[in-house]
Design a protein around this motif. Sequence first.
Motif, PDB file in Angstrom:
ATOM      1  N   GLU A 109      41.300  32.234  43.820  1.00 32.82           N
ATOM      2  CA  GLU A 109      40.176  33.298  43.292  1.00 32.82           C
ATOM      3  C   GLU A 109      40.498  34.207  43.049  1.00 32.82           C
ATOM      4  O   GLU A 109      40.295  34.746  41.608  1.00 32.82           O
ATOM      5  CB  GLU A 109      39.095  33.726  44.316  1.00 32.82           C
ATOM      6  N   LYS A 110      41.698  35.297  43.730  1.00 33.81           N
ATOM      7  CA  LYS A 110      42.839  36.353  42.866  1.00 33.81           C
ATOM      8  C   LYS A 110      43.207  36.609  41.364  1.00 33.81           C
ATOM      9  O   LYS A 110      43.329  36.656  40.891  1.00 33.81           O
ATOM     10  CB  LYS A 110      43.040  37.367  43.487  1.00 33.81           C
ATOM     11  N   MET A 111      43.271  34.152  41.636  1.00 36.46           N
ATOM     12  CA  MET A 111      44.670  34.472  40.718  1.00 36.46           C
ATOM     13  C   MET A 111      43.568  34.447  39.807  1.00 36.46           C
ATOM     14  O   MET A 111      43.836  33.975  37.978  1.00 36.46           O
ATOM     15  CB  MET A 111      45.375  33.292  41.121  1.00 36.46           C
ATOM     16  N   LYS A 112      42.631  33.779  39.483  1.00 34.28           N
ATOM     17  CA  LYS A 112      41.699  33.173  38.585  1.00 34.28           C
ATOM     18  C   LYS A 112      41.033  34.091  37.584  1.00 34.28           C
ATOM     19  O   LYS A 112      40.394  33.956  36.991  1.00 34.28           O
ATOM     20  CB  LYS A 112      40.382  32.244  39.464  1.00 34.28           C
ATOM     21  N   LEU A 129      45.307  41.245  44.488  1.00 41.59           N
ATOM     22  CA  LEU A 129      45.896  39.889  43.992  1.00 41.59           C
ATOM     23  C   LEU A 129      46.947  40.187  44.799  1.00 41.59           C
ATOM     24  O   LEU A 129      47.423  39.701  45.682  1.00 41.59           O
ATOM     25  CB  LEU A 129      46.172  39.478  42.349  1.00 41.59           C
ATOM     26  N   LEU A 130      47.690  41.376  45.285  1.00 39.32           N
ATOM     27  CA  LEU A 130      48.269  42.124  45.955  1.00 39.32           C
ATOM     28  C   LEU A 130      48.626  42.072  46.800  1.00 39.32           C
ATOM     29  O   LEU A 130      49.059  41.332  48.045  1.00 39.32           O
ATOM     30  CB  LEU A 130      50.024  42.546  44.817  1.00 39.32           C
ATOM     31  N   SER A 131      47.153  42.379  47.254  1.00 38.21           N
ATOM     32  CA  SER A 131      46.665  42.753  48.742  1.00 38.21           C
ATOM     33  C   SER A 131      46.247  41.153  48.980  1.00 38.21           C
ATOM     34  O   SER A 131      46.840  41.345  50.044  1.00 38.21           O
ATOM     35  CB  SER A 131      45.416  43.778  48.497  1.00 38.21           C
ATOM     36  N   SER A 132      45.781  40.577  48.129  1.00 36.57           N
ATOM     37  CA  SER A 132      45.923  39.204  48.931  1.00 36.57           C
ATOM     38  C   SER A 132      46.918  38.391  49.152  1.00 36.57           C
ATOM     39  O   SER A 132      46.995  37.568  49.916  1.00 36.57           O
ATOM     40  CB  SER A 132      44.545  38.107  48.230  1.00 36.57           C
TER      41      SER A 132
END
Length: 147
Positions: A109-112, A129-132
């Motif tokens: 989802e973060k990549m989207k 994104l990095l945290s995810s």
Amino acid sequence: MKPFSRLSLFLTLGAGLFVSSHSGHAQMEPTPPVAPAPSAPDSSALSWDELKKVEFEQRAVFISQLRSMHAKFEADVAALRARFKETNATESQKKAMIELDKAEVDFEEKMKALDNVTAETWETVKSNLLSSWLNLQEAFKQTRPTE
């Protein structure tokens, strides 16, 4: 043509000849072909600290590297799933696999969010994104059996 380019051209074309002295006469003969050197490891990969500092203007490099990291990670997850057997898994391993699934969904989802990122939203999207990614790595570690 730049001096360096001329030197490169000379080394590849001109230096490919050597002098041979058959029957006392010097003559130019082509050198035998040489196999190309193996390609070096990708030195363009950014360190984790560099990745965290990438600006909006360099987002293509960030996205490319993150996708590459994710593809390698997905291969590891696929191998893990191939070894994982529900019937032999402990309760904690089953829970860890569920958490890994959740972390994968969150990361995707973060990549989207990168599809619609702007200069104004870049730092937030990148940070999330990095945290995810770190959460995904930790979830993967939790799937390993403890000894």
